[in-house]
Design a protein around this motif. Structure first.
Motif, PDB file in Angstrom:
ATOM      1  N   THR A 180       0.829  -1.203   0.000  1.00 42.71           N
ATOM      2  CA  THR A 180       0.000   0.000   0.000  1.00 42.71           C
ATOM      3  C   THR A 180       0.865   1.255   0.000  1.00 42.71           C
ATOM      4  O   THR A 180       0.603   2.211  -0.748  1.00 42.71           O
ATOM      5  CB  THR A 180      -0.939  -0.004   1.221  1.00 42.71           C
ATOM      6  OG1 THR A 180      -1.807  -1.139   1.135  1.00 42.71           O
ATOM      7  CG2 THR A 180      -1.773   1.265   1.281  1.00 42.71           C
ATOM      8  N   ASP A 206       2.772   1.524  -3.434  1.00 41.36           N
ATOM      9  CA  ASP A 206       1.826   1.892  -4.481  1.00 41.36           C
ATOM     10  C   ASP A 206       1.489   3.375  -4.402  1.00 41.36           C
ATOM     11  O   ASP A 206       1.417   4.075  -5.422  1.00 41.36           O
ATOM     12  CB  ASP A 206       0.562   1.038  -4.344  1.00 41.36           C
ATOM     13  CG  ASP A 206      -0.515   1.414  -5.334  1.00 41.36           C
ATOM     14  OD1 ASP A 206      -0.331   1.141  -6.537  1.00 41.36           O
ATOM     15  OD2 ASP A 206      -1.545   1.989  -4.917  1.00 41.36           O
ATOM     16  N   ARG A 207       1.309   3.866  -3.178  1.00 42.89           N
ATOM     17  CA  ARG A 207       0.985   5.285  -2.988  1.00 42.89           C
ATOM     18  C   ARG A 207       2.114   6.174  -3.490  1.00 42.89           C
ATOM     19  O   ARG A 207       1.873   7.284  -3.988  1.00 42.89           O
ATOM     20  CB  ARG A 207       0.713   5.560  -1.506  1.00 42.89           C
ATOM     21  CG  ARG A 207       0.223   6.987  -1.210  1.00 42.89           C
ATOM     22  CD  ARG A 207       0.012   7.208   0.281  1.00 42.89           C
ATOM     23  NE  ARG A 207      -0.965   6.258   0.816  1.00 42.89           N
ATOM     24  CZ  ARG A 207      -0.686   5.356   1.760  1.00 42.89           C
ATOM     25  NH1 ARG A 207       0.534   5.279   2.276  1.00 42.89           N
ATOM     26  NH2 ARG A 207      -1.623   4.532   2.191  1.00 42.89           N
ATOM     27  N   LEU A 211      -2.401  -6.370  -3.128  1.00 44.65           N
ATOM     28  CA  LEU A 211      -2.807  -5.414  -4.161  1.00 44.65           C
ATOM     29  C   LEU A 211      -4.238  -4.950  -3.949  1.00 44.65           C
ATOM     30  O   LEU A 211      -4.568  -3.777  -4.192  1.00 44.65           O
ATOM     31  CB  LEU A 211      -2.644  -6.038  -5.538  1.00 44.65           C
ATOM     32  CG  LEU A 211      -1.199  -6.264  -5.998  1.00 44.65           C
ATOM     33  CD1 LEU A 211      -1.171  -6.963  -7.352  1.00 44.65           C
ATOM     34  CD2 LEU A 211      -0.425  -4.944  -6.065  1.00 44.65           C
ATOM     35  N   ALA A 212      -5.104  -5.852  -3.479  1.00 45.09           N
ATOM     36  CA  ALA A 212      -6.485  -5.458  -3.173  1.00 45.09           C
ATOM     37  C   ALA A 212      -6.510  -4.443  -2.041  1.00 45.09           C
ATOM     38  O   ALA A 212      -7.269  -3.465  -2.071  1.00 45.09           O
ATOM     39  CB  ALA A 212      -7.313  -6.687  -2.821  1.00 45.09           C
ATOM     40  N   ARG A 258      -5.375  -1.125  -3.421  1.00 48.64           N
ATOM     41  CA  ARG A 258      -6.410  -0.484  -4.236  1.00 48.64           C
ATOM     42  C   ARG A 258      -7.499   0.101  -3.349  1.00 48.64           C
ATOM     43  O   ARG A 258      -8.007   1.202  -3.623  1.00 48.64           O
ATOM     44  CB  ARG A 258      -6.994  -1.490  -5.224  1.00 48.64           C
ATOM     45  CG  ARG A 258      -8.153  -0.948  -6.038  1.00 48.64           C
ATOM     46  CD  ARG A 258      -8.559  -1.888  -7.167  1.00 48.64           C
ATOM     47  NE  ARG A 258      -7.635  -1.802  -8.284  1.00 48.64           N
ATOM     48  CZ  ARG A 258      -7.995  -1.921  -9.564  1.00 48.64           C
ATOM     49  NH1 ARG A 258      -9.255  -2.127  -9.883  1.00 48.64           N
ATOM     50  NH2 ARG A 258      -7.110  -1.847 -10.516  1.00 48.64           N
ATOM     51  N   ASN A 318      -5.782   3.288  -1.856  1.00 47.51           N
ATOM     52  CA  ASN A 318      -5.252   4.311  -2.754  1.00 47.51           C
ATOM     53  C   ASN A 318      -6.083   4.543  -4.001  1.00 47.51           C
ATOM     54  O   ASN A 318      -5.853   5.506  -4.732  1.00 47.51           O
ATOM     55  CB  ASN A 318      -3.827   3.933  -3.201  1.00 47.51           C
ATOM     56  CG  ASN A 318      -2.879   3.707  -2.057  1.00 47.51           C
ATOM     57  OD1 ASN A 318      -3.055   4.276  -0.984  1.00 47.51           O
ATOM     58  ND2 ASN A 318      -1.864   2.881  -2.267  1.00 47.51           N
ATOM     59  N   GLY A 319      -7.023   3.638  -4.278  1.00 47.59           N
ATOM     60  CA  GLY A 319      -7.719   3.670  -5.551  1.00 47.59           C
ATOM     61  C   GLY A 319      -6.899   2.978  -6.626  1.00 47.59           C
ATOM     62  O   GLY A 319      -5.759   2.560  -6.390  1.00 47.59           O
ATOM     63  N   ALA A 320      -7.466   2.852  -7.808  1.00 47.79           N
ATOM     64  CA  ALA A 320      -6.743   2.219  -8.920  1.00 47.79           C
ATOM     65  C   ALA A 320      -5.523   3.061  -9.271  1.00 47.79           C
ATOM     66  O   ALA A 320      -5.593   4.292  -9.309  1.00 47.79           O
ATOM     67  CB  ALA A 320      -7.662   2.063 -10.120  1.00 47.79           C
ATOM     68  N   SER A 321      -4.395   2.392  -9.514  1.00 46.18           N
ATOM     69  CA  SER A 321      -3.162   3.118  -9.794  1.00 46.18           C
ATOM     70  C   SER A 321      -2.674   2.801 -11.195  1.00 46.18           C
ATOM     71  O   SER A 321      -3.038   1.769 -11.773  1.00 46.18           O
ATOM     72  CB  SER A 321      -2.086   2.740  -8.775  1.00 46.18           C
ATOM     73  OG  SER A 321      -1.455   1.521  -9.142  1.00 46.18           O
ATOM     74  N   HIS A 345       1.453  -3.233 -11.637  1.00 48.14           N
ATOM     75  CA  HIS A 345       2.059  -4.280 -10.821  1.00 48.14           C
ATOM     76  C   HIS A 345       1.963  -5.624 -11.539  1.00 48.14           C
ATOM     77  O   HIS A 345       1.045  -5.872 -12.322  1.00 48.14           O
ATOM     78  CB  HIS A 345       1.354  -4.355  -9.469  1.00 48.14           C
ATOM     79  CG  HIS A 345       1.260  -3.033  -8.763  1.00 48.14           C
ATOM     80  ND1 HIS A 345       2.366  -2.265  -8.488  1.00 48.14           N
ATOM     81  CD2 HIS A 345       0.188  -2.327  -8.287  1.00 48.14           C
ATOM     82  CE1 HIS A 345       1.987  -1.162  -7.860  1.00 48.14           C
ATOM     83  NE2 HIS A 345       0.678  -1.178  -7.737  1.00 48.14           N
ATOM     84  N   LEU A 372      -7.967  -6.797 -10.517  1.00 47.94           N
ATOM     85  CA  LEU A 372      -7.047  -5.897  -9.820  1.00 47.94           C
ATOM     86  C   LEU A 372      -6.088  -5.189 -10.763  1.00 47.94           C
ATOM     87  O   LEU A 372      -5.259  -4.389 -10.318  1.00 47.94           O
ATOM     88  CB  LEU A 372      -6.255  -6.685  -8.772  1.00 47.94           C
ATOM     89  CG  LEU A 372      -7.072  -7.245  -7.610  1.00 47.94           C
ATOM     90  CD1 LEU A 372      -6.235  -8.237  -6.797  1.00 47.94           C
ATOM     91  CD2 LEU A 372      -7.571  -6.104  -6.715  1.00 47.94           C
TER      92      LEU A 372
END
Length: 547
Positions: free
Chosen positions: A333, A336-337, A359-360, A363, A366-369, A373, A392
């Protein structure tokens, strides 16, 4: 208009924008694709340009390897390289010959041995002692998850019957507990930490040797799946930066910065700094590599259910988690951010699920990125997790060459998984049908980096040599178009290079490959016999051989 410097005529073109090759010709100039059109138009456009006659062969975009270790592989090529042999006698002959030829070497290092050559997949120190007793020896196996050492290496490292196994590895032992000569996973570092690292000059030479070899196979870009210092190799971050700055790195490379599994979130600022400093020329270290588990052959891949023993009964061992699942979700998380792409080593079905769960969680937070990945290896995937890749937006990074019957699979894997789990291995077809984006890599030096061999297995589910003659769960095969797309446009997408590479379209970089035949026109069983005749990077010929 850009001056046309070369035209490609006399064969078909797999553009990657259509499912099948098209009858067309291509003009390039200024490092880019100028036009894709009918041959007459291209000849008129390229009047006076070099004419490359495909002679019935196929032109396609450069291959991109989404999971490879070129610096490590290149250094191995220059050291005691066992990869061309496949017998105990052959290995020992190579080792003895190398030791004799290199009396100055304080350690005999290299690798490339296969587990299936040895009973139980574990060579012994005594074998090495017979050919090299005066110097320590450390040789990694072909998958990089185990090492073969001699008695002197064990003695210098202080390993004996009282040495405990590390939490992330295992020391194979004789009956009285004495180390037998094979070190699995994290146990390798107990000896490798004592090995003098390759010099920066050796690593640089290894990278350039690997680049030449990859060019000969049509690979024009790759993702190095481990940027860091590892098992006697220096930090390849600096190796790439040096080669990129001097211009000797001609391929485009994305670097996956190593996540230290013995640390926690405290390493993230260091990863950010390495990303900031990790851009030069055609190299960019923008990814983080998280190794979640080991491999099935030594029972360290993380499984949802325990491994079986030799009699088919459940054991107490379900593999290892190299990263605590709670920390994993928190780390993913956070990364990803911060805009990092995450490249997971996830081989067992528990590791795959943990990566998808992380990854879930990212998401949800952070929302969809746009980070793209991907999960590599995917040997065992539980059917309920197959649709989650598309849900995902996670890419399936496949090493297709492994999806075949061969001794390491048939002797060291299937008996200990059982028939139900064995059928869950390498489910490329199910992932494709479920909408997952497929990208492809080799994991070289673990296995051959030849994309055409990988594509052959993806289509036939058999080795190019034929192997046992039985396809390996053929319902999971891909079409030639799907497999070729994974190795070109798919890997370009995961490398964030899809806007400039991966397909043959006007305006894109002229990273191109000429094959000696059109594999779409021949029988699938002959795909693996296809050869690369020419490789271009930005319109520059970097490899050629006679037809």
């Amino acid at each position: 208009m850009t001056n046309v410097e070369a035209i490609f005529v006399g064969g078909r073109v797999f553009t990657g924008t259509e499912p099948e090759p098209v009858n067309a010709a291509v003009a390039i100039g200024g490092g880019r694709i100028v036009a894709v059109a009918d041959e007459a138009s291209i000849r008129a456009l390229g009047d006076g340009a070099e004419v490359v006659d495909l002679a019935g062969g196929l032109l396609h975009a450069g291959f991109q390897d989404a999971h490879v270790h070129p610096v490590v592989a290149g250094v191995q090529m220059l050291r005691c390289d066992l990869s061309a042999e496949h017998t105990v006698e052959g290995y020992l002959e190579v080792i003895a010959r190398y030791a004799k030829a290199h009396p100055e070497a304080a350690w005999i290092c290299g690798g490339g041995w296969s587990m299936d050559v040895f009973p139980g997949g574990t060579p012994t120190r005594g074998m090495l002692d017979e050919v090299v007793a005066d110097r320590p020896v450390l040789l990694t196996n072909r998958d990089g998850h185990g090492a073969w050492v001699n008695s002197l290496a064990l003695r210098l490292a202080g390993l004996d019957r009282d040495t405990p196994d590390p939490v992330d590895g295992r020391i194979e032992r004789e009956e009285d507990g004495t180390p037998a000569g094979t070190l699995q996973e994290g146990a390798m570092t107990l000896v490798s930490d004592h090995v003098p690292a390759a010099t920066p000059q050796e690593a640089h030479a290894g990278l350039l040797a690997a680049q030449d070899y990859l060019f000969s196979l049509g690979v024009t870009s790759w993702q190095d799946a481990m940027i860091g210092a590892f098992h006697g190799n220096p930090d390849n971050h600096q190796v790439y930066l040096h080669a990129a700055a001097e211009g000797s790195l001609q391929a485009r490379v994305v670097g996956a910065l190593w996540w230290d599994r013995e640390r926690g979130l405290d390493q993230i600022p260091e990863l950010e700094e390495r990303r900031r400093d990790g851009r030069a020329g055609r190299f960019a270290a923008t990814t983080v590599k998280m190794m979640l588990d080991g491999i099935a052959e030594n029972f360290t891949a993380a499984m949802l259910e325990p491994y079986l023993d030799g009699c088919g009964c459940a054991t107490a061992n379900a593999g290892l988690d190299f990263v605590d699942p709670a920390l994993l979700s928190e780390a993913v998380t956070a990364l990803d951010r911060l805009g990092f792409q995450i490249h997971f080593h996830a081989l067992g079905d528990r590791a795959v699920r943990q990566a998808l769960d992380a990854l879930a969680a990212a998401r949800a937070a952070n929302g969809a990125s746009p980070n793209r990945h991907h999960l590599a290896h995917l040997q065992v995937v539980h059917p309920s997790d197959v649709p989650r890749f598309a849900e995902l937006g996670a890419a399936a990074n496949i090493q297709a060459l492994w999806a075949a019957h061969e001794p390491q699979m048939d002797q060291l894997t299937i008996p200990f998984l059982g028939p139900e789990r064995a059928a869950m291995q390498y489910p490329f077809g199910d992932l494709q049908r479920a909408g997952a984006r497929l990208v492809a890599g080799s994991d070289w030096s673990v296995s051959s980096p030849n994309p055409l061999w990988g594509i052959h297995v993806a289509v036939n589910r058999m080795l190019p040599s034929g192997g046992s003659g039985r396809p390996f769960f053929p319902e999971q095969s891909l079409t030639l178009s799907q497999a070729l797309t994974a190795y070109t446009a798919g890997s370009a997408w995961v490398n964030h290079l899809d806007e400039v590479t991966g397909t043959i379209e006007a305006g894109k970089l002229a990273d191109l490959v000429v094959l000696d035949r059109d594999p779409f026109l021949g029988p699938p069983r002959e795909i693996g016999a296809t050869r690369v005749l020419r490789t271009y990077v930005e319109g520059r010929l970097v490899h050629s051989q006679p037809a």
